[in-house]
Scaffold this motif. Structure first.
Motif, short mmCIF file in Angstrom:
data_model
loop_
_atom_site.label_atom_id
_atom_site.label_comp_id
_atom_site.label_asym_id
_atom_site.label_seq_id
_atom_site.Cartn_x
_atom_site.Cartn_y
_atom_site.Cartn_z
N CYS A 226 0.85 -1.19 0.00
CA CYS A 226 0.00 0.00 0.00
C CYS A 226 0.89 1.24 0.00
O CYS A 226 1.83 1.34 0.80
CB CYS A 226 -0.89 0.00 1.23
N CYS B 260 0.14 3.01 3.81
CA CYS B 260 0.49 2.39 5.09
C CYS B 260 1.55 1.29 4.97
O CYS B 260 2.05 0.83 5.98
CB CYS B 260 -0.77 1.84 5.77
N SER C 119 1.11 -1.78 3.94
CA SER C 119 0.56 -3.13 4.07
C SER C 119 0.67 -3.89 2.76
O SER C 119 0.60 -3.31 1.68
CB SER C 119 -0.92 -3.04 4.48
N SER D 123 -6.92 -1.14 -3.94
CA SER D 123 -7.25 -0.66 -2.60
C SER D 123 -6.49 -1.48 -1.56
O SER D 123 -5.98 -2.56 -1.84
CB SER D 123 -8.75 -0.75 -2.34
N CYS D 124 -6.44 -0.93 -0.38
CA CYS D 124 -5.75 -1.57 0.75
C CYS D 124 -6.80 -2.17 1.69
O CYS D 124 -7.82 -1.54 1.98
CB CYS D 124 -4.90 -0.54 1.49
N ASP E 160 -6.13 -2.82 4.81
CA ASP E 160 -5.80 -2.43 6.18
C ASP E 160 -5.96 -0.94 6.46
O ASP E 160 -5.84 -0.52 7.61
CB ASP E 160 -4.37 -2.86 6.52
N CYS E 161 -6.18 -0.13 5.43
CA CYS E 161 -6.44 1.30 5.62
C CYS E 161 -7.39 1.73 4.51
O CYS E 161 -7.67 0.95 3.59
CB CYS E 161 -5.13 2.11 5.61
N PRO E 162 -7.91 2.94 4.54
CA PRO E 162 -8.91 3.34 3.54
C PRO E 162 -8.34 3.77 2.18
O PRO E 162 -9.07 4.30 1.35
CB PRO E 162 -9.63 4.51 4.23
N ALA E 163 -7.08 3.51 1.91
CA ALA E 163 -6.45 3.96 0.67
C ALA E 163 -7.06 3.29 -0.56
O ALA E 163 -7.30 2.08 -0.56
CB ALA E 163 -4.95 3.70 0.71
#
Length: 71
Positions: A21, A24, A26, A46-47, A49-52
């Motif tokens: 990511c 973050c 990830s 998309s990730c 583990d985060c909203p990216a």
């Protein structure tokens, strides 16, 4: 929504081979279907583990002949 970012984020993402990511770090990322138009292609990513969310961008870099035809 598109946003601007520091090019170091892009550099880090490219250095990871697109496997982490860009926000973050990830490795829990996923990409959607590859789409193409004219001379480039992209896939939404998309990730987990985060909203990216972002788009992976691709350009034509060459070709590989799979079969030659004889005329």
């Amino acid at each position: 929504m598109a946003c601007t970012f520091d090019t170091t984020i892009q550099d880090k993402y490219l250095k990871s081979g697109g496997l982490e990511c860009p926000l973050c770090g990830s490795k829990n990322i996923s990409a959607g279907r590859l789409r193409a138009d004219c001379d480039y292609a992209w896939a939404a990513a998309s990730c987990g583990d985060c909203p990216a969310e972002w788009k992976d961008l691709y350009t034509l870099t060459g070709l590989e002949i799979l079969q030659e035809t004889v005329k």
